[in-house]
Scaffold this motif. Structure first.
Motif, mmCIF file in Angstrom:
data_model
loop_
_atom_site.group_PDB
_atom_site.id
_atom_site.type_symbol
_atom_site.label_atom_id
_atom_site.label_comp_id
_atom_site.label_asym_id
_atom_site.label_seq_id
_atom_site.Cartn_x
_atom_site.Cartn_y
_atom_site.Cartn_z
ATOM 1 N N LEU A 298 3.874 1.348 26.618
ATOM 2 C CA LEU A 298 2.806 0.618 25.911
ATOM 3 C C LEU A 298 2.006 1.570 25.032
ATOM 4 N N ARG A 299 1.706 2.736 25.618
ATOM 5 C CA ARG A 299 0.841 3.674 24.882
ATOM 6 C C ARG A 299 1.640 4.536 23.903
ATOM 7 N N LYS A 300 2.985 4.544 24.079
ATOM 8 C CA LYS A 300 3.816 5.404 23.234
ATOM 9 C C LYS A 300 3.929 4.893 21.805
ATOM 10 N N ASP A 301 4.098 3.588 21.650
ATOM 11 C CA ASP A 301 4.191 3.114 20.264
ATOM 12 C C ASP A 301 3.524 1.758 20.094
ATOM 13 N N SER A 302 2.988 1.579 18.921
ATOM 14 C CA SER A 302 2.169 0.390 18.689
ATOM 15 C C SER A 302 3.004 -0.792 18.208
ATOM 16 N N THR A 303 4.315 -0.597 18.016
ATOM 17 C CA THR A 303 5.137 -1.701 17.497
ATOM 18 C C THR A 303 5.670 -2.601 18.605
#
Ligand code: SAM
Length: 344
Positions: A298-303
């Motif tokens: 979840l926190r790794k990428d906003s896509t």
């Protein structure tokens, strides 16, 4: 397993199907592990709760719920701990309610101990909640306090009144406990009938260390049913809520009575749910220890690409079922975590 057919950019994607062909359409979200009660079968008196810094924010919980909804989840239940003790939880409920308006979600509901309903019932209705489950194990003032350790029955009754007033449909959940409320079960059926509430009895499950022996608490619902049948006419019905309860209608009151029997009859073959904790752990089975980390992706990428992959991977290892046992040879917890971590 079917794979999503786009690059996770927000289009509706394939539904979640587990290795046993079961469609996962129901997400239960524990928004906090904290509770204002300490029910004796649920928690020990001195619980250590998660550090607040470990919690997902309400926005992060909403993002994960949104991802599941895009993958075909139609029903969301907020639980806990006590969901209504989480600060600003109504903001989350309101935002999730917007998925009802678009038709992407069919039901948004919650399980609560009812102690804060007097304050929040009208907000819940405004947010699109229509049905709630309220946990209530005794209608006797002292017994209620002894089972919850800290609770006041009057608060819950006041909450229920308010919930009724604003038009929430209510189901009472009661854990059937040997030597505790087994003498009240008839009275609960009668009271729920008068109040217009459905009622579900639940067998106690071996989750987390508590201060008592589980064998001392366990009351098989097969016995409860036999006893109730001496006073009430239980008519079989084919009613399903997407949950594990088997329902009958009490002919004399016209209200439904459910039985949740994880021990005497497991219900895994129809399991359609997974459970998210407030720290972003996804449990694919209430009665197993395996979990998938959704917080890191979840926190790794906003896509949402990473979160979608993590969800697929998790559903791909949803187990066939649980194997809770409570007997004299196996008295400890079947899983280490308390029910308050994953919610009921
Ligand atoms: N605080 C809310 C409430 O009281 O409903 C939601 C969380 S509570 C953990 C959800 C449900 O799980 C309650 O109905 C509670 O009685 C039930 N529960 C907790 N521990 C249990 C156990 N070991 N076996 C069976 N039911 C349990």
């Amino acid at each position: 397993m079917q794979m999503p057919n786009d690059n996770y950019t927000g289009l509706r994607m394939t539904d979640l199907i587990d290795p046993f062909g079961r469609s996962v359409s129901y997400l239960r979200v524990s928004v906090t592990d904290r509770c204002n009660y300490r029910c004796v079968y649920c928690m020990s008196e001195n619980m250590t709760f998660l550090p607040k810094n470990d919690l997902l924010s309400l926005e992060e919980l909403e993002r994960i719920c949104g991802a599941f909804i895009r993958r075909g989840v139609k029903k969301l239940r907020l639980t806990g701990g006590e969901p209504l003790v989480r600060r600003n939880v109504i903001n989350l409920i309101r935002n999730l309610g917007s998925f009802l308006d678009t038709g992407d979600l069919e039901e948004l509901t919650l399980t609560t101990n009812g102690s804060l309903l007097a304050k929040y019932a009208s907000d819940l209705i405004d947010c699109g909640v229509r049905r709630i489950n309220v946990s209530l194990d005794s209608l006797k003032v002292e017994k209620f306090t002894s089972v919850t350790r800290w609770g006041k029955l009057a608060d819950v009754l006041e909450g229920l009144e308010e919930a009724k007033k604003v038009g929430l449909e209510i189901k009472i959940n009661a854990v059937a406990l040997k030597g505790f409320n087994e003498d009240e079960l008839d009275q609960m059926v009668e009271w729920c009938g008068k109040q217009g509430f459905d009622l579900t009895f639940i067998e106690t499950m071996p989750m987390g260390e508590i201060d008592q022996q589980r064998t001392d608490q366990y009351l098989p619902l097969t016995l409860v049913r036999e006893k109730l049948e001496q006073s009430w006419t239980l008519d079989e019905i084919d009613y399903k809520t997407g949950g594990p309860a088997r329902y009958v209608v009490i002919k004399e009151t016209g209200k439904r009575l459910g039985f949740i029997t994880p021990l005497s009859h497991n219900f895994c073959e129809e399991c359609n749910r997974v459970r998210l904790t407030c720290t972003g752990k996804l449990y694919m089975c209430l009665g197993q220890d395996d979990w998938a980390d959704l917080k890191t992706p979840l926190r790794k990428d906003s896509t949402d690409k990473s979160i979608m992959c993590a969800i697929d991977e998790a559903i791909g290892r949803k187990p066939k079922g649980h194997d809770f046992i409570i007997d004299r040879t196996q008295t400890g917890a079947a899983v280490e975590r308390h029910m308050s971590v994953t919610g009921g």
